[in-house]
Design a protein around this motif. Structure first.
Motif, PDB file in Angstrom:
ATOM      1  N   ARG A  13       0.820  -1.230   0.000  1.00  0.00           N
ATOM      2  CA  ARG A  13       0.000   0.000   0.000  1.00  0.00           C
ATOM      3  C   ARG A  13       0.841   1.261   0.000  1.00  0.00           C
ATOM      4  O   ARG A  13       0.390   2.313  -0.436  1.00  0.00           O
ATOM      5  CB  ARG A  13      -0.927   0.011   1.218  1.00  0.00           C
ATOM      6  N   SER A  15       1.649   2.704   2.801  1.00  0.00           N
ATOM      7  CA  SER A  15       1.207   3.452   3.975  1.00  0.00           C
ATOM      8  C   SER A  15       1.051   2.504   5.157  1.00  0.00           C
ATOM      9  O   SER A  15       0.968   1.281   4.983  1.00  0.00           O
ATOM     10  CB  SER A  15      -0.127   4.158   3.697  1.00  0.00           C
ATOM     11  N   ALA A  52      -8.543  -0.757   0.376  1.00  0.00           N
ATOM     12  CA  ALA A  52      -7.935   0.561   0.643  1.00  0.00           C
ATOM     13  C   ALA A  52      -7.867   1.397  -0.630  1.00  0.00           C
ATOM     14  O   ALA A  52      -8.095   2.608  -0.616  1.00  0.00           O
ATOM     15  CB  ALA A  52      -6.543   0.370   1.247  1.00  0.00           C
ATOM     16  N   TYR A  53      -7.558   0.716  -1.759  1.00  0.00           N
ATOM     17  CA  TYR A  53      -7.465   1.432  -3.025  1.00  0.00           C
ATOM     18  C   TYR A  53      -8.807   2.052  -3.400  1.00  0.00           C
ATOM     19  O   TYR A  53      -8.875   3.230  -3.774  1.00  0.00           O
ATOM     20  CB  TYR A  53      -6.995   0.469  -4.118  1.00  0.00           C
ATOM     21  N   GLU A  55     -11.287   2.727  -1.433  1.00  0.00           N
ATOM     22  CA  GLU A  55     -11.687   3.755  -0.465  1.00  0.00           C
ATOM     23  C   GLU A  55     -11.037   5.097  -0.789  1.00  0.00           C
ATOM     24  O   GLU A  55     -11.607   6.155  -0.553  1.00  0.00           O
ATOM     25  CB  GLU A  55     -11.301   3.319   0.955  1.00  0.00           C
ATOM     26  N   GLN A  56      -9.820   5.040  -1.339  1.00  0.00           N
ATOM     27  CA  GLN A  56      -9.118   6.279  -1.688  1.00  0.00           C
ATOM     28  C   GLN A  56      -9.525   6.801  -3.064  1.00  0.00           C
ATOM     29  O   GLN A  56      -9.239   7.950  -3.397  1.00  0.00           O
ATOM     30  CB  GLN A  56      -7.603   6.042  -1.671  1.00  0.00           C
ATOM     31  N   LYS A  59     -11.538  10.161  -3.389  1.00  0.00           N
ATOM     32  CA  LYS A  59     -10.707  11.341  -3.129  1.00  0.00           C
ATOM     33  C   LYS A  59      -9.820  11.656  -4.331  1.00  0.00           C
ATOM     34  O   LYS A  59      -9.653  12.815  -4.720  1.00  0.00           O
ATOM     35  CB  LYS A  59      -9.855  11.104  -1.882  1.00  0.00           C
ATOM     36  N   LYS A  60      -9.270  10.577  -4.938  1.00  0.00           N
ATOM     37  CA  LYS A  60      -8.436  10.787  -6.128  1.00  0.00           C
ATOM     38  C   LYS A  60      -9.258  11.367  -7.270  1.00  0.00           C
ATOM     39  O   LYS A  60      -8.803  12.268  -7.983  1.00  0.00           O
ATOM     40  CB  LYS A  60      -7.808   9.460  -6.553  1.00  0.00           C
ATOM     41  N   ASP A  63      -9.950  15.002  -6.467  1.00  0.00           N
ATOM     42  CA  ASP A  63      -8.761  15.837  -6.695  1.00  0.00           C
ATOM     43  C   ASP A  63      -8.513  16.046  -8.186  1.00  0.00           C
ATOM     44  O   ASP A  63      -8.238  17.164  -8.635  1.00  0.00           O
ATOM     45  CB  ASP A  63      -7.532  15.196  -6.047  1.00  0.00           C
TER      46      ASP A  63
END
Length: 199
Positions: A13, A15, A52-53, A55-56, A59-60, A63
Protein backbone atom coordinates in the motif's frame (compact mmCIF):
# COMPACT_ATOMS: atom_id res chain seq x y z
CA UNK A 1 -1.45 -11.52 13.54
CA UNK A 2 2.08 -11.98 12.19
CA UNK A 3 4.24 -8.85 11.95
CA UNK A 4 5.55 -10.00 8.56
CA UNK A 5 1.99 -9.96 7.13
CA UNK A 6 1.45 -6.39 8.33
CA UNK A 7 4.80 -5.27 6.89
CA UNK A 8 3.96 -6.95 3.59
CA UNK A 9 0.60 -5.14 3.44
CA UNK A 10 2.22 -1.80 4.30
CA UNK A 11 4.82 -2.32 1.54
CA UNK A 12 2.06 -3.02 -1.02
CA UNK A 13 0.00 0.00 0.00
CA UNK A 14 2.84 2.40 0.69
CA UNK A 15 1.21 3.45 3.98
CA UNK A 16 0.90 2.28 7.58
CA UNK A 17 -1.90 -0.05 8.69
CA UNK A 18 -4.42 1.75 10.86
CA UNK A 19 -5.65 0.41 14.21
CA UNK A 20 -9.07 -0.25 12.69
CA UNK A 21 -7.56 -2.30 9.87
CA UNK A 22 -5.35 -4.19 12.32
CA UNK A 23 -8.36 -5.13 14.51
CA UNK A 24 -10.43 -6.16 11.49
CA UNK A 25 -7.67 -8.43 10.19
CA UNK A 26 -7.15 -9.88 13.64
CA UNK A 27 -10.88 -10.64 14.02
CA UNK A 28 -10.86 -12.26 10.56
CA UNK A 29 -7.90 -14.41 11.55
CA UNK A 30 -9.59 -15.51 14.72
CA UNK A 31 -12.98 -16.11 13.08
CA UNK A 32 -11.45 -18.25 10.33
CA UNK A 33 -8.92 -19.84 12.68
CA UNK A 34 -6.01 -18.93 10.44
CA UNK A 35 -2.40 -19.34 11.51
CA UNK A 36 0.22 -16.63 11.04
CA UNK A 37 2.01 -18.66 8.38
CA UNK A 38 -1.17 -19.62 6.53
CA UNK A 39 -1.02 -19.04 2.73
CA UNK A 40 -4.59 -17.70 2.75
CA UNK A 41 -3.19 -14.54 4.29
CA UNK A 42 -1.87 -13.50 0.86
CA UNK A 43 -5.43 -13.55 -0.45
CA UNK A 44 -6.66 -11.42 2.45
CA UNK A 45 -3.76 -8.99 2.04
CA UNK A 46 -4.62 -8.56 -1.65
CA UNK A 47 -8.28 -7.98 -0.74
CA UNK A 48 -7.25 -5.47 1.93
CA UNK A 49 -5.10 -3.66 -0.65
CA UNK A 50 -8.06 -3.49 -3.07
CA UNK A 51 -10.36 -2.25 -0.28
CA UNK A 52 -7.94 0.56 0.64
CA UNK A 53 -7.46 1.43 -3.03
CA UNK A 54 -11.20 1.78 -3.68
CA UNK A 55 -11.69 3.75 -0.46
CA UNK A 56 -9.12 6.28 -1.69
CA UNK A 57 -10.52 6.34 -5.22
CA UNK A 58 -13.30 8.95 -4.57
CA UNK A 59 -10.71 11.34 -3.13
CA UNK A 60 -8.44 10.79 -6.13
CA UNK A 61 -11.35 11.37 -8.50
CA UNK A 62 -12.34 14.52 -6.58
CA UNK A 63 -8.76 15.84 -6.69
CA UNK A 64 -8.41 15.07 -10.40
CA UNK A 65 -11.81 16.62 -11.16
CA UNK A 66 -10.96 19.74 -9.15
CA UNK A 67 -7.68 20.11 -11.02
CA UNK A 68 -9.42 19.57 -14.35
CA UNK A 69 -12.15 22.09 -13.52
CA UNK A 70 -9.52 24.57 -12.40
CA UNK A 71 -7.72 24.25 -15.74
CA UNK A 72 -11.01 24.52 -17.65
CA UNK A 73 -11.93 27.63 -15.64
CA UNK A 74 -8.52 29.22 -16.29
CA UNK A 75 -8.78 28.44 -20.01
CA UNK A 76 -12.35 29.79 -20.14
CA UNK A 77 -11.32 32.97 -18.30
CA UNK A 78 -8.38 33.45 -20.65
CA UNK A 79 -10.55 32.94 -23.74
CA UNK A 80 -13.23 35.25 -22.32
CA UNK A 81 -10.60 37.94 -21.71
CA UNK A 82 -9.28 37.51 -25.27
CA UNK A 83 -12.81 37.68 -26.68
CA UNK A 84 -13.53 40.79 -24.62
CA UNK A 85 -10.33 42.44 -25.86
CA UNK A 86 -11.23 41.59 -29.45
CA UNK A 87 -14.74 42.99 -28.90
CA UNK A 88 -13.37 46.21 -27.39
CA UNK A 89 -10.94 46.60 -30.30
CA UNK A 90 -13.74 45.99 -32.79
CA UNK A 91 -16.00 48.53 -31.05
CA UNK A 92 -13.18 51.09 -31.09
CA UNK A 93 -12.56 50.52 -34.81
CA UNK A 94 -16.27 50.73 -35.66
CA UNK A 95 -16.63 53.88 -33.52
CA UNK A 96 -13.70 55.50 -35.31
CA UNK A 97 -15.21 54.64 -38.70
CA UNK A 98 -18.64 55.89 -37.63
CA UNK A 99 -17.16 59.07 -36.18
CA UNK A 100 -15.32 59.72 -39.43
CA UNK A 101 -18.55 59.22 -41.40
CA UNK A 102 -20.54 61.44 -39.04
CA UNK A 103 -17.99 64.25 -39.33
CA UNK A 104 -17.89 64.14 -43.12
CA UNK A 105 -21.44 65.52 -43.50
CA UNK A 106 -20.99 68.67 -41.37
CA UNK A 107 -17.48 69.30 -42.73
CA UNK A 108 -18.38 68.86 -46.40
CA UNK A 109 -19.93 72.33 -46.79
CA UNK A 110 -16.79 73.82 -45.26
CA UNK A 111 -14.59 71.92 -47.72
CA UNK A 112 -16.80 73.05 -50.61
CA UNK A 113 -16.74 76.64 -49.36
CA UNK A 114 -12.93 76.57 -49.16
CA UNK A 115 -12.69 75.22 -52.73
CA UNK A 116 -15.20 77.80 -53.98
CA UNK A 117 -13.28 80.60 -52.27
CA UNK A 118 -10.03 79.42 -53.84
CA UNK A 119 -11.66 79.14 -57.26
CA UNK A 120 -13.25 82.57 -56.83
CA UNK A 121 -9.92 84.06 -55.81
CA UNK A 122 -8.25 82.46 -58.85
CA UNK A 123 -10.98 83.66 -61.21
CA UNK A 124 -10.95 87.21 -59.85
CA UNK A 125 -7.14 87.27 -59.96
CA UNK A 126 -7.21 86.10 -63.58
CA UNK A 127 -9.86 88.72 -64.41
CA UNK A 128 -7.81 91.42 -62.67
CA UNK A 129 -4.72 90.31 -64.59
CA UNK A 130 -6.61 90.58 -67.88
CA UNK A 131 -7.78 94.07 -66.93
CA UNK A 132 -4.23 95.13 -66.12
CA UNK A 133 -2.84 93.55 -69.30
CA UNK A 134 -5.40 95.14 -71.59
CA UNK A 135 -5.24 98.48 -69.87
CA UNK A 136 -9.01 98.73 -69.72
CA UNK A 137 -11.67 97.27 -67.39
CA UNK A 138 -13.48 94.15 -68.55
CA UNK A 139 -17.08 93.47 -67.61
CA UNK A 140 -17.56 91.31 -64.50
CA UNK A 141 -19.36 88.57 -66.47
CA UNK A 142 -16.08 87.69 -68.22
CA UNK A 143 -15.19 85.81 -65.03
CA UNK A 144 -17.72 83.16 -66.03
CA UNK A 145 -16.32 82.88 -69.56
CA UNK A 146 -12.80 81.97 -68.47
CA UNK A 147 -12.12 78.25 -67.74
CA UNK A 148 -11.73 78.77 -64.01
CA UNK A 149 -15.03 80.63 -63.95
CA UNK A 150 -16.81 77.79 -65.75
CA UNK A 151 -15.45 75.32 -63.20
CA UNK A 152 -16.44 77.74 -60.45
CA UNK A 153 -20.00 77.85 -61.78
CA UNK A 154 -20.19 74.05 -61.95
CA UNK A 155 -18.82 73.67 -58.45
CA UNK A 156 -21.25 76.26 -57.16
CA UNK A 157 -24.15 74.31 -58.65
CA UNK A 158 -22.76 71.12 -57.05
CA UNK A 159 -22.47 72.87 -53.69
CA UNK A 160 -26.06 74.12 -53.97
CA UNK A 161 -27.32 70.62 -54.78
CA UNK A 162 -25.34 69.12 -51.89
CA UNK A 163 -26.53 71.71 -49.35
CA UNK A 164 -30.15 71.28 -50.48
CA UNK A 165 -29.78 67.48 -50.23
CA UNK A 166 -28.44 67.71 -46.68
CA UNK A 167 -31.16 70.16 -45.65
CA UNK A 168 -33.98 68.05 -47.09
CA UNK A 169 -32.52 64.88 -45.59
CA UNK A 170 -32.44 66.45 -42.13
CA UNK A 171 -36.00 67.74 -42.60
CA UNK A 172 -37.22 64.30 -43.74
CA UNK A 173 -35.71 62.58 -40.68
CA UNK A 174 -36.77 65.31 -38.23
CA UNK A 175 -33.21 66.26 -37.33
CA UNK A 176 -31.94 69.64 -36.22
CA UNK A 177 -29.44 71.67 -38.20
CA UNK A 178 -31.27 71.84 -41.53
CA UNK A 179 -31.36 75.66 -41.54
CA UNK A 180 -27.59 76.18 -42.08
CA UNK A 181 -27.31 74.10 -45.29
CA UNK A 182 -30.59 75.60 -46.56
CA UNK A 183 -29.28 79.16 -46.04
CA UNK A 184 -25.95 78.18 -47.66
CA UNK A 185 -27.78 76.77 -50.71
CA UNK A 186 -29.96 79.86 -51.03
CA UNK A 187 -26.95 82.16 -50.61
CA UNK A 188 -24.96 80.34 -53.29
CA UNK A 189 -28.04 80.34 -55.52
CA UNK A 190 -28.33 84.11 -55.05
CA UNK A 191 -24.69 84.57 -56.02
CA UNK A 192 -25.20 82.44 -59.13
CA UNK A 193 -28.35 84.39 -60.03
CA UNK A 194 -26.54 87.74 -59.61
CA UNK A 195 -23.64 86.53 -61.75
CA UNK A 196 -26.00 85.28 -64.47
CA UNK A 197 -27.77 88.66 -64.53
CA UNK A 198 -24.43 90.32 -65.28
CA UNK A 199 -23.65 87.65 -67.87
Amino acid sequence: MAVSAIKHLERMRGSKVTCEEYHRLTMMQQALNLQDDDAVWMLFLAMEYQKAYYEQLPKKITDSTSELLKRVRETADREAANAQNRLIQSVIEQTEKLTARVHIVPLMPIYLLIILCLMTFGSVSYWAGLNAGLGRPLPLETILSIPAGTVLGGMTLTAIAFCLGVAFWKIAYYQKGWLVPMVAALGLGGVMFAMSRFY
